[in-house]
Design a protein around this motif. Structure first.
Motif, PDB file in Angstrom:
ATOM      1  N   VAL A  65       0.716  -1.182   0.064  1.00 33.86           N
ATOM      2  CA  VAL A  65       0.018   0.106   0.089  1.00 33.86           C
ATOM      3  C   VAL A  65       0.917   1.223   0.123  1.00 33.86           C
ATOM      4  O   VAL A  65       0.651   2.305  -0.820  1.00 33.86           O
ATOM      5  CB  VAL A  65      -1.042   0.062   1.465  1.00 33.86           C
ATOM      6  N   HIS A  66       1.780   1.291   0.805  1.00 31.32           N
ATOM      7  CA  HIS A  66       2.943   2.215   1.065  1.00 31.32           C
ATOM      8  C   HIS A  66       3.393   2.563  -0.354  1.00 31.32           C
ATOM      9  O   HIS A  66       3.698   3.684  -0.765  1.00 31.32           O
ATOM     10  CB  HIS A  66       3.711   2.119   2.194  1.00 31.32           C
ATOM     11  N   GLY A  67       3.999   1.484  -0.809  1.00 34.30           N
ATOM     12  CA  GLY A  67       4.774   1.500  -2.133  1.00 34.30           C
ATOM     13  C   GLY A  67       4.011   1.993  -3.305  1.00 34.30           C
ATOM     14  O   GLY A  67       4.361   2.720  -4.150  1.00 34.30           O
ATOM     15  N   ASN A  68       2.763   1.616  -3.410  1.00 36.96           N
ATOM     16  CA  ASN A  68       1.856   2.088  -4.482  1.00 36.96           C
ATOM     17  C   ASN A  68       1.650   3.541  -4.393  1.00 36.96           C
ATOM     18  O   ASN A  68       1.723   4.183  -5.345  1.00 36.96           O
ATOM     19  CB  ASN A  68       0.551   1.261  -4.296  1.00 36.96           C
ATOM     20  N   PHE A  69       1.301   4.010  -3.039  1.00 32.91           N
ATOM     21  CA  PHE A  69       1.326   5.579  -2.951  1.00 32.91           C
ATOM     22  C   PHE A  69       2.557   6.153  -3.455  1.00 32.91           C
ATOM     23  O   PHE A  69       2.344   7.202  -4.100  1.00 32.91           O
ATOM     24  CB  PHE A  69       1.008   5.602  -1.221  1.00 32.91           C
ATOM     25  N   ALA A  70       3.593   5.764  -3.160  1.00 32.83           N
ATOM     26  CA  ALA A  70       5.075   6.359  -3.535  1.00 32.83           C
ATOM     27  C   ALA A  70       5.249   6.290  -4.850  1.00 32.83           C
ATOM     28  O   ALA A  70       5.902   7.081  -5.519  1.00 32.83           O
ATOM     29  CB  ALA A  70       6.135   5.601  -2.600  1.00 32.83           C
ATOM     30  N   GLU A  71       4.612   5.265  -5.476  1.00 30.11           N
ATOM     31  CA  GLU A  71       4.736   5.288  -7.185  1.00 30.11           C
ATOM     32  C   GLU A  71       3.939   6.077  -7.760  1.00 30.11           C
ATOM     33  O   GLU A  71       4.615   6.810  -8.844  1.00 30.11           O
ATOM     34  CB  GLU A  71       4.533   3.818  -7.285  1.00 30.11           C
ATOM     35  N   TYR A  72       2.856   6.508  -7.462  1.00 27.30           N
ATOM     36  CA  TYR A  72       1.760   7.420  -8.160  1.00 27.30           C
ATOM     37  C   TYR A  72       1.758   8.864  -7.736  1.00 27.30           C
ATOM     38  O   TYR A  72       1.595   9.589  -8.500  1.00 27.30           O
ATOM     39  CB  TYR A  72       0.336   6.949  -8.239  1.00 27.30           C
ATOM     40  N   VAL A  73       1.846   9.092  -6.180  1.00 29.51           N
ATOM     41  CA  VAL A  73       1.338  10.341  -5.873  1.00 29.51           C
ATOM     42  C   VAL A  73       2.487  11.433  -6.297  1.00 29.51           C
ATOM     43  O   VAL A  73       2.054  12.413  -6.669  1.00 29.51           O
ATOM     44  CB  VAL A  73       1.171  10.440  -4.104  1.00 29.51           C
ATOM     45  N   PRO A  74       3.749  11.180  -6.186  1.00 31.35           N
ATOM     46  CA  PRO A  74       4.808  12.038  -6.652  1.00 31.35           C
ATOM     47  C   PRO A  74       4.563  12.642  -8.133  1.00 31.35           C
ATOM     48  O   PRO A  74       4.646  13.860  -8.535  1.00 31.35           O
ATOM     49  CB  PRO A  74       6.218  11.485  -6.454  1.00 31.35           C
ATOM     50  N   LEU A  75       4.415  11.730  -8.880  1.00 23.77           N
ATOM     51  CA  LEU A  75       3.976  12.113 -10.381  1.00 23.77           C
ATOM     52  C   LEU A  75       2.764  12.884 -10.632  1.00 23.77           C
ATOM     53  O   LEU A  75       2.668  13.924 -11.215  1.00 23.77           O
ATOM     54  CB  LEU A  75       4.165  10.746 -11.144  1.00 23.77           C
ATOM     55  N   ALA A  76       1.782  12.477  -9.813  1.00 26.13           N
ATOM     56  CA  ALA A  76       0.551  13.117 -10.075  1.00 26.13           C
ATOM     57  C   ALA A  76       0.622  14.726  -9.373  1.00 26.13           C
ATOM     58  O   ALA A  76       0.267  15.652  -9.934  1.00 26.13           O
ATOM     59  CB  ALA A  76      -0.678  12.532  -9.184  1.00 26.13           C
ATOM     60  N   LEU A  77       1.663  14.753  -8.192  1.00 19.94           N
ATOM     61  CA  LEU A  77       1.700  16.174  -7.632  1.00 19.94           C
ATOM     62  C   LEU A  77       2.479  17.016  -8.729  1.00 19.94           C
ATOM     63  O   LEU A  77       2.353  18.080  -8.815  1.00 19.94           O
ATOM     64  CB  LEU A  77       2.209  15.967  -6.403  1.00 19.94           C
ATOM     65  N   LEU A  78       3.660  16.245  -9.278  1.00 18.41           N
ATOM     66  CA  LEU A  78       4.357  17.184 -10.188  1.00 18.41           C
ATOM     67  C   LEU A  78       3.576  17.689 -11.432  1.00 18.41           C
ATOM     68  O   LEU A  78       3.692  18.784 -11.905  1.00 18.41           O
ATOM     69  CB  LEU A  78       5.395  16.227 -10.777  1.00 18.41           C
ATOM     70  N   LEU A  79       2.842  16.847 -11.970  1.00 16.92           N
ATOM     71  CA  LEU A  79       1.727  17.216 -12.983  1.00 16.92           C
ATOM     72  C   LEU A  79       0.849  18.383 -12.637  1.00 16.92           C
ATOM     73  O   LEU A  79       0.580  19.513 -13.356  1.00 16.92           O
ATOM     74  CB  LEU A  79       0.940  16.201 -13.577  1.00 16.92           C
ATOM     75  N   LEU A  80       0.303  18.061 -11.422  1.00 11.71           N
ATOM     76  CA  LEU A  80      -0.548  19.429 -10.817  1.00 11.71           C
ATOM     77  C   LEU A  80       0.260  20.558 -10.711  1.00 11.71           C
ATOM     78  O   LEU A  80      -0.358  21.502 -11.060  1.00 11.71           O
ATOM     79  CB  LEU A  80      -1.228  18.796  -9.328  1.00 11.71           C
ATOM     80  N   GLY A  81       1.513  20.432 -10.121  1.00 13.67           N
ATOM     81  CA  GLY A  81       2.352  21.569  -9.878  1.00 13.67           C
ATOM     82  C   GLY A  81       2.453  22.306 -11.340  1.00 13.67           C
ATOM     83  O   GLY A  81       2.668  23.536 -11.352  1.00 13.67           O
ATOM     84  N   PHE A  82       2.781  21.697 -12.346  1.00 16.58           N
ATOM     85  CA  PHE A  82       3.035  22.241 -13.769  1.00 16.58           C
ATOM     86  C   PHE A  82       1.844  22.804 -14.022  1.00 16.58           C
ATOM     87  O   PHE A  82       1.733  23.947 -14.792  1.00 16.58           O
ATOM     88  CB  PHE A  82       3.367  21.046 -14.704  1.00 16.58           C
ATOM     89  N   MET A  83       0.418  22.267 -13.872  1.00 21.36           N
ATOM     90  CA  MET A  83      -0.693  22.743 -14.081  1.00 21.36           C
ATOM     91  C   MET A  83      -0.803  24.049 -13.308  1.00 21.36           C
ATOM     92  O   MET A  83      -1.398  24.909 -13.993  1.00 21.36           O
ATOM     93  CB  MET A  83      -1.657  21.693 -13.876  1.00 21.36           C
TER      94      MET A  83
END
Length: 135
Positions: free
Chosen positions: A51-69
């Motif tokens: 569960v922790h690993g899955n969170f760590a795999e997806y959340v950073p990329l999503a936040l990066l994209l949201l930051g660029f938005m």
């Protein structure tokens, strides 16, 4: 004078709290099952690590994209919708996988929402790039 917290900063902060809760759960389970490294034979620990690993795999990329938005001046409403969806997605996924290692509606909702946030964010940014460079 400090700048106000950005929309993405708000959701990043909320997601860090979730991340730390998931990490603390692993630590608690390591103590309970006396596993210093790896997973041992404890299924609850294996699930918590995943569960922790899955969170760590997806959340950073999503936040990066949201930051660029946000840098590209996406509407605050869109950023709130995507940020809230990501928070709901990650909580749902964690709860669904914790309750059942098989498929569950909460786990599926979590992945659908996570992928939706990634796709909408990527689509927005690709659209911005195309409109700026090719139009």
């Amino acid at each position: 004078m400090p700048l106000p917290l950005t929309t993405v900063g708000l959701y990043a902060s909320l997601l860090v709290v979730i991340y730390l809760i998931l990490a603390a759960r692993i630590i608690r389970l390591r103590w309970r099952y006396r596993v210093g490294i790896g997973e041992g034979d404890a299924l609850p620990l294996k699930v918590a690590i995943r569960v922790h690993g899955n969170f760590a795999e997806y959340v950073p990329l999503a936040l990066l994209l949201l930051g660029f938005m946000e840098i590209q001046m996406a509407s605050t409403a869109l950023l709130h919708v995507l940020g809230a969806a990501l928070v709901i997605a990650r909580i749902s996924h964690a709860m669904g996988l914790t309750r059942s290692i098989g498929s569950s509606w909460m786990r599926m909702l979590g992945m659908i929402l996570t992928f939706s946030v990634l796709l909408v964010s990527a689509g927005f940014l690709l659209g911005q790039y195309i409109s700026f460079h090719w139009m």
